[in-house]
Design an enzyme around this catalytic site. Structure first.
Site, PDB file in Angstrom:
ATOM      1  N   HIS A 163       0.808  -1.219   0.000  1.00 23.70           N
ATOM      2  CA  HIS A 163       0.000   0.000   0.000  1.00 23.70           C
ATOM      3  C   HIS A 163       0.839   1.266   0.000  1.00 23.70           C
ATOM      4  O   HIS A 163       0.382   2.313  -0.466  1.00 23.70           O
ATOM      5  CB  HIS A 163      -0.953   0.017   1.200  1.00 23.70           C
ATOM      6  CG  HIS A 163      -2.195  -0.781   0.956  1.00 23.70           C
ATOM      7  ND1 HIS A 163      -2.252  -2.125   1.184  1.00 23.70           N
ATOM      8  CD2 HIS A 163      -3.413  -0.439   0.477  1.00 23.70           C
ATOM      9  CE1 HIS A 163      -3.455  -2.574   0.867  1.00 23.70           C
ATOM     10  NE2 HIS A 163      -4.177  -1.582   0.432  1.00 23.70           N
ATOM     11  N   GLY A 164       2.027   1.212   0.537  1.00 25.87           N
ATOM     12  CA  GLY A 164       2.823   2.430   0.541  1.00 25.87           C
ATOM     13  C   GLY A 164       4.161   2.239   1.202  1.00 25.87           C
ATOM     14  O   GLY A 164       4.358   1.311   2.000  1.00 25.87           O
TER      15      GLY A 164
END
Lengths: 481, 387
Positions: free
Chosen positions: A321-322
């Protein structure tokens, strides 16, 4: 290009739709598919042209490697090269700065930071192609031409924020002659679904985003009420934003007789975290299960190893996700939550009260979402402290007349969100909670859909009310992942 | 099994109804035009809501019309460069002009407005009134959707036909237009005599000063930074300079707006006098380095900006409030720039040769003013710091 923009809704989609069916009608079937590829690449590069070569390179290399894996020996080597290539691209654009920052911090190096703008949808099209290579290795893909493969990767409804689809789900649909006919059942339900998604995004998610952004912009000493308002708004915002995008993707797919898999199915109504992850970002969960959890040994190992596999799988989900410690913590929290759930179940414990289960399950996910949203770990801790009342307890000014003098020992007035944000946004929060917990999922609504006046008016209401609010254009949250 | 025709009817009906409803909304927004973006001489002439939608209104004016002169800056420009319809002075230099000043504009917006003006309006002269607050990077939002007004004027024009906010504002416009007059004249300048003092009528001028000074203390000068992680305001000033450099066919005039010296006390508290000096030095340096052009400074200590204020309900000669000078001062500014006609010590041409000496001279003037107004300054500081 954004789904929630005038140019997409009133120019791009109608033009792509009519030209596609015109080419099919004129019997230029191959050209119609090439048209979809070109349109999708235009859709992709509309925002930033310079990332067009990146996605094209990625497609060409993966297609060639897939071909080599399917047709030649040394399949393992090609698979390894393919996965390494995809991870290298992802690593360079998404994780380089994060890794360099941490090396600089902990090892006192001075690696330069690149400050690269993340190419749109890179995590989605990279994972999708890794899945393709693995499926090719397993012999689960058939031979398709280059443009067929391009369409599988770039088909605009699912290009930028998923769902992450399998080759075997999409290719037969693109190849099917039956799917070349205009199908009004699909078109009408597609319009209905697109309207639902647009409404979720424009009306609900973007309104909640106002409260969330306000709260998370200044987390230091955030008060009890503000912390809950901001965090709840964000948890619901990310749900409506992403599930809205996914509904629109499914709806758009139907305009071309393509069934795109559902990505959400009322996740907040679930009673445990395992069930929640089966209904939240379904295609990512499926990818993590099939390509990480099971290859690690899945559940066919010792309990301890199994728990470790689960943890690693969710940790990778978090990192996907990041690039940041907040995402790593979020992933770890979900992994721990799942292990706890397994142990709890194995020990034979059970919460009999369904509502209590739903509440606890949501609360745990919600706490994780604080890390997911916060810019830094410290910001997340500030918000969590606020949520348990460790910061100040500030009540809204309108309660002034109802408080006795002695109450000021414990509380004070001046909740900054309630003082600064218009009351309408509070109504969206209540509306969002009602829809998320009591409303039907888009999947159920699509199943119930009938071509009658009720659904006609419902579709018109959703679509028109969203379109006339489009000028508050904002990006989809998942574009950043 | 549901008949395929029912789905076909559903699809066709929904598309037709969407078209009809959006057409009606578009027609209403176009016809009533609450922000004055579709008609120059609108059907509903009085549009009080233009006041709260100046960015979209003014960008559309610039996009659609040719003007000989364009004035850029903040509300200080909007309120000071105001001329009667047939004023011979302005007719002589600017047969047609538009005041594109924007309330609380920052340097990023001014850069975009300048680009828009050069591209579409093709003016012969551009006047840019510079202010320190324009350079506060912490007040700038790069994702502000209103930047679309500058960069995509045609898109703005079309998409606003389907705007719910505009639709809501039709009824407000009809209701308010009976009570209020337009805040702006046809040239984009304030209709200030009619409007501005309606809300301040009968209020002590000293109080108006204090309220405005507090707004600067708490808002415009709050958390003052020339650059943040995302934005460097000097970068946009240099971009402005580059645009000027690339358009030699246009005459450019850069000047620092006048404001009352009491605001310098606010700047001192919030930003520090060294930053104010640095700002002026760098403005002059960047401008002279690239354009070999002076900057006219009308701020600082001069016979206009030191107008005495008292507890009175009478209007001042030069100021509406400490931030905004009256149109007579605007005329003095243009007279000096265009005709070299100087009113006492109001205005100085600054370049790299005289900036240092000028700043030292200003410090001496400041010292003398402070000695004379020590009680007034103390009152102001107490008010700002809530003592």
């Amino acid at each position: 290009m954004l789904f929630n923009s005038f140019e997409f809704i009133f120019l791009f989609v109608p033009i792509v739709f009519f030209v596609y069916y015109l080419l099919v009608y004129l019997n230029y079937v191959r050209l119609s598919r090439i048209w979809l590829v070109i349109s999708s690449l235009f859709f992709y590069s509309y925002w930033k042209l310079e990332y067009l070569p990146l996605i094209l390179t990625s497609i060409i290399v993966n297609f060639l490697l897939g071909f080599l894996i399917s047709n030649y020996q040394h399949k393992k080597i090609y698979l390894f090269l393919g996965i390494a290539f995809n991870l290298a691209i992802l690593g360079y654009y998404k994780y380089y700065d994060f890794i360099a920052e941490n090396i600089n911090l902990f090892l006192e190096h001075k690696l330069p930071l690149l400050h690269l703008v993340l190419p749109l949808g890179i995590s989605f099209f990279t994972f999708q192609q890794i899945a393709y290579l693995v499926d090719s290795y397993k012999g689960e893909t058939k031979e398709y031409d280059f443009f067929g493969y391009c369409l599988f990767v770039t088909f605009f409804p699912q290009l930028i924020a998923g769902p992450i689809v399998h080759h075997k789900e999409m290719m037969p649909q693109f190849e099917s002659k039956e799917n070349l006919k205009i199908n009004y059942k699909n078109i009408s339900s597609g319009l209905f679904l697109f309207s639902i998604g647009l409404y979720k995004k424009v009306i609900i998610a973007d309104s909640l985003g106002v409260i969330a952004d306000f709260g998370y912009s200044n987390t230091q000493n955030i008060s009890l009420i503000d912390a809950w308002l901001a965090s709840l708004s964000y948890t619901l915002q990310v749900y409506f934003d992403f599930s809205g995008y996914s509904d629109m993707a499914v709806g758009l797919g139907r305009l071309f007789n393509i069934n795109i898999v559902w990505n959400f199915d009322a996740p907040f109504k679930t009673e445990n975290i395992q069930e929640l992850w089966r209904k939240w970002h379904i295609t990512l969960s499926r990818f993590l299960r099939d390509y990480i959890y099971i290859p690690l040994g899945g559940s066919k190992t010792s309990p301890l190893r199994n728990h470790f596999n689960l943890f690693i799988t969710f940790l990778i989900g978090g990192i996907w996700h990041g690039a940041g410690w907040t995402y790593i913590i979020w992933g770890a929290m979900n992994g721990i939550g799942l292990i706890f759930h397994r142990v709890w179940r194995e020990l034979g414990f059970e919460i009999k009260n369904k509502l209590l289960s739903i509440f606890i399950n949501f609360l745990y996910f919600h706490i994780g979402a604080v890390f997911f949203r916060a810019d830094t770990v410290q910001n997340a801790i500030d918000v969590l402290k606020g949520m348990v009342g460790l910061n100040q307890i500030l009540l809204p000014e309108f309660l002034k007349n109802y408080l006795s003098n002695s109450s000021y020992k414990f509380v004070n007035l001046g909740s900054s969100i309630l003082n600064n944000i218009h009351a309408d946004y509070g109504l969206y929060l209540i509306f969002g909670l009602l829809v998320a917990f009591l409303g039907k999922s888009s999947k159920s609504l699509a199943e119930d859909f009938r071509p009658n006046y009720f659904y006609l008016l419902f579709t018109l209401f959703l679509f028109i009310s969203s379109v006339i609010n489009l000028l508050k254009v904002s990006k989809f949250l998942y574009f950043n992942f | 099994m549901i008949d395929e025709n029912l789905y076909k009817n559903f699809t066709i009906r929904s598309l037709i109804l969407v078209f009809i409803i959006l057409f009606i909304i578009g027609f209403l927004n176009y016809y009533f035009d609450p922000y004055g973006i579709y008609f120059d001489q609108a059907l509903n002439q009085n549009k009080p809501l233009v006041n709260t939608h100046t960015r979209i209104h003014k960008t559309q004016k610039i996009y659609l019309n040719h003007y000989d002169c364009i004035f850029l800056g903040t509300s200080r420009v909007e309120g000071s460069l105001v001329f009667e319809k047939e004023d011979p002075f302005i007719k002589k230099y600017c047969p047609t002009y538009y005041n594109a000043g924007l309330s609380a504009a920052n340097v990023l917006e001014i850069y975009h407005m300048l680009r828009l003006a050069i591209k579409y309006s093709k003016p012969k002269k551009i006047f840019y009134g510079i202010d320190l607050a324009q350079f506060n990077a912490s007040r700038i939002n790069l994702n502000d959707s209103s930047l679309n007004y500058f960069n995509k004027p045609f898109y703005t024009r079309i998409t606003h036909l389907f705007s719910y906010d505009m639709l809501k504002d039709i009824s407000k416009t009809i209701e308010l237009s009976k009570k209020e007059q337009n805040f702006y004249d046809a040239n984009g300048s304030w209709n200030i005599e009619q409007n501005y003092f309606i809300k301040f009528r009968g209020i002590d001028i000293y109080k108006i000063f204090l309220i405005t000074e507090k707004a600067f203390y708490e808002n415009f000068y709050h958390n003052f930074k020339f650059n943040t992680n995302n934005i460097d305001t000097w970068h946009y000033y240099i971009e402005i300079i580059q645009l000027i450099k690339n358009h030699k066919e246009i005459e450019f005039y850069l000047y620092i707006n006048p404001y009352h010296v009491r605001l310098i006390e606010v700047e001192d508290l919030r930003i520090g006098s060294e930053n104010l000096d640095y700002w002026k030095q760098r403005l002059v340096l960047e401008t002279y380095k690239n354009l070999q052009m002076p900057i006219y400074d009308f701020s600082g200590y001069n016979n206009i900006t030191t107008e005495e204020i008292q507890h009175t309900k009478e209007h001042l000669e030069f100021f509406y409030d400490p931030s905004h000078v009256k149109k007579i001062v605007g005329r003095y500014i243009l007279e000096y720039i265009l005709e070299n006609k100087k009113r006492n010590d109001f205005g100085t041409k600054l370049d790299i040769h005289n900036i240092q000496e000028y700043l030292e001279h200003q410090r001496e003037k400041q010292k003398r003013w402070r000695e004379k107004h020590s009680k007034e300054i103390q009152e102001l500081k107490d008010f700002l710091l809530n003592k």
